[in-house]
Design a protein around this motif. Structure first.
Motif, short mmCIF file in Angstrom:
data_model
loop_
_atom_site.label_atom_id
_atom_site.label_comp_id
_atom_site.label_asym_id
_atom_site.label_seq_id
_atom_site.Cartn_x
_atom_site.Cartn_y
_atom_site.Cartn_z
N PHE A 3 4.09 -5.31 9.06
CA PHE A 3 2.82 -4.68 8.73
C PHE A 3 2.87 -3.16 8.96
O PHE A 3 2.43 -2.38 8.12
CB PHE A 3 1.69 -5.31 9.57
CG PHE A 3 0.38 -4.59 9.41
CD1 PHE A 3 -0.38 -4.75 8.26
CD2 PHE A 3 -0.08 -3.75 10.41
CE1 PHE A 3 -1.57 -4.09 8.12
CE2 PHE A 3 -1.27 -3.08 10.27
CZ PHE A 3 -2.03 -3.26 9.11
N GLN A 4 3.39 -2.75 10.09
CA GLN A 4 3.50 -1.32 10.39
C GLN A 4 4.42 -0.62 9.40
O GLN A 4 4.15 0.50 8.96
CB GLN A 4 4.00 -1.11 11.82
CG GLN A 4 2.95 -1.37 12.87
CD GLN A 4 3.47 -1.09 14.27
OE1 GLN A 4 4.68 -1.11 14.51
NE2 GLN A 4 2.55 -0.86 15.18
N SER A 8 3.03 2.24 6.98
CA SER A 8 3.64 3.57 7.07
C SER A 8 4.19 4.00 5.72
O SER A 8 4.07 5.17 5.33
CB SER A 8 4.76 3.58 8.10
OG SER A 8 4.25 3.33 9.38
N LYS A 9 4.81 3.05 5.01
CA LYS A 9 5.36 3.37 3.69
C LYS A 9 4.25 3.77 2.74
O LYS A 9 4.38 4.73 1.98
CB LYS A 9 6.11 2.16 3.15
CG LYS A 9 6.77 2.41 1.82
CD LYS A 9 7.49 1.18 1.32
CE LYS A 9 7.99 1.47 -0.08
NZ LYS A 9 8.22 0.33 -0.86
N ASN A 10 3.12 3.08 2.75
CA ASN A 10 1.98 3.41 1.89
C ASN A 10 1.42 4.79 2.23
O ASN A 10 1.08 5.57 1.34
CB ASN A 10 0.90 2.35 1.99
CG ASN A 10 1.29 1.05 1.32
OD1 ASN A 10 2.16 1.03 0.46
ND2 ASN A 10 0.64 -0.04 1.73
N ILE A 11 1.31 5.07 3.51
CA ILE A 11 0.80 6.37 3.94
C ILE A 11 1.76 7.47 3.48
O ILE A 11 1.36 8.51 2.96
CB ILE A 11 0.60 6.41 5.48
CG1 ILE A 11 -0.57 5.50 5.86
CG2 ILE A 11 0.36 7.82 5.96
CD1 ILE A 11 -0.74 5.31 7.36
N TYR A 15 0.95 10.58 0.90
CA TYR A 15 1.18 11.99 1.23
C TYR A 15 2.13 12.63 0.22
O TYR A 15 1.95 13.78 -0.18
CB TYR A 15 1.74 12.14 2.64
CG TYR A 15 0.70 11.97 3.73
CD1 TYR A 15 -0.58 12.50 3.60
CD2 TYR A 15 1.00 11.29 4.89
CE1 TYR A 15 -1.53 12.35 4.60
CE2 TYR A 15 0.06 11.12 5.90
CZ TYR A 15 -1.20 11.65 5.74
OH TYR A 15 -2.14 11.50 6.73
N GLU A 16 3.14 11.91 -0.19
CA GLU A 16 4.10 12.43 -1.16
C GLU A 16 3.42 12.71 -2.50
O GLU A 16 3.67 13.74 -3.13
CB GLU A 16 5.25 11.44 -1.33
CG GLU A 16 6.43 12.02 -2.08
CD GLU A 16 7.61 11.07 -2.04
OE1 GLU A 16 7.98 10.63 -3.14
OE2 GLU A 16 8.13 10.78 -0.96
N THR A 17 2.54 11.83 -2.93
CA THR A 17 1.80 12.03 -4.18
C THR A 17 0.89 13.25 -4.08
O THR A 17 0.84 14.09 -4.98
CB THR A 17 0.96 10.78 -4.51
OG1 THR A 17 1.82 9.64 -4.57
CG2 THR A 17 0.20 10.94 -5.81
N LYS A 18 0.18 13.37 -2.96
CA LYS A 18 -0.69 14.53 -2.75
C LYS A 18 0.12 15.81 -2.72
O LYS A 18 -0.27 16.83 -3.29
CB LYS A 18 -1.48 14.37 -1.45
CG LYS A 18 -2.58 13.35 -1.52
CD LYS A 18 -3.31 13.26 -0.20
CE LYS A 18 -4.38 12.16 -0.23
NZ LYS A 18 -5.07 12.04 1.06
N PHE A 19 1.26 15.79 -2.06
CA PHE A 19 2.12 16.96 -1.95
C PHE A 19 2.60 17.39 -3.34
O PHE A 19 2.60 18.59 -3.66
CB PHE A 19 3.31 16.67 -1.02
CG PHE A 19 4.18 17.85 -0.80
CD1 PHE A 19 3.77 18.91 -0.01
CD2 PHE A 19 5.44 17.91 -1.40
CE1 PHE A 19 4.58 20.01 0.20
CE2 PHE A 19 6.25 19.00 -1.20
CZ PHE A 19 5.83 20.05 -0.41
#
Length: 151
Positions: A3-4, A8-11, A15-19
């Motif tokens: 789950f973690q 973490s991968k989704n987060i 962030y990568e998409t936003k960046f």
């Protein structure tokens, strides 16, 4: 743990998409700034304030160009204070209740001026030469002019 890891991968992907979007936006802003700088550079062409040769001409004659440029413009604008129908420089008589007035002036160099004029409804442009005579006296000469047709 799984789950973690997934969370973490989704987060991280978020962030990568936003960046990536921020990088694209930054590049767009840089392109806009470069375009505006080029446009600003083009506007400096044919402008006495950025024409070193023309400014040197005045400096060599003993004039202070920082004071001279506003003086020349003011002398041309003073011609708007006239009595009667005939403007001292504008070759057209107003076709409205207003007067023909010089609105904008651009000093191209140490000899030439372009200006526009209007009576509120009709407008046109002027090409004027000028000469600085001893004692800060200006002599204007109308060279070319036109009045835009009304559509």
């Amino acid at each position: 743990m799984i789950f973690q890891f997934v969370n973490s991968k989704n987060i991280f992907e978020s962030y990568e998409t936003k960046f990536t979007k921020f990088e694209q936006r930054e590049q767009s802003y840089k392109d806009s700034i470069a375009s505006l700088q080029n446009e600003n550079s083009d506007l400096k062409l044919f402008n006495l304030e950025y024409n070193d040769d023309a400014l040197s001409y005045f400096d060599d004659k003993g004039y202070n160009s920082l004071e001279l440029i506003p003086f020349i413009k003011d002398e041309l604008y003073k011609l708007n204070n006239y009595k009667g129908d005939d403007h001292p420089i504008v070759p057209y008589v107003s076709m409205t209740d207003g007067k023909m007035l010089i609105n904008n002036v651009r000093l191209l160099n140490h000899k030439w001026i372009i200006a526009n004029f209007s009576d509120g409804k009709h407008w046109g442009e002027l090409f004027i030469t000028y000469e600085l005579i001893e004692g800060n006296e200006l002599k204007f000469k109308l060279v070319e002019y036109f009045l835009y047709p009304i559509n």
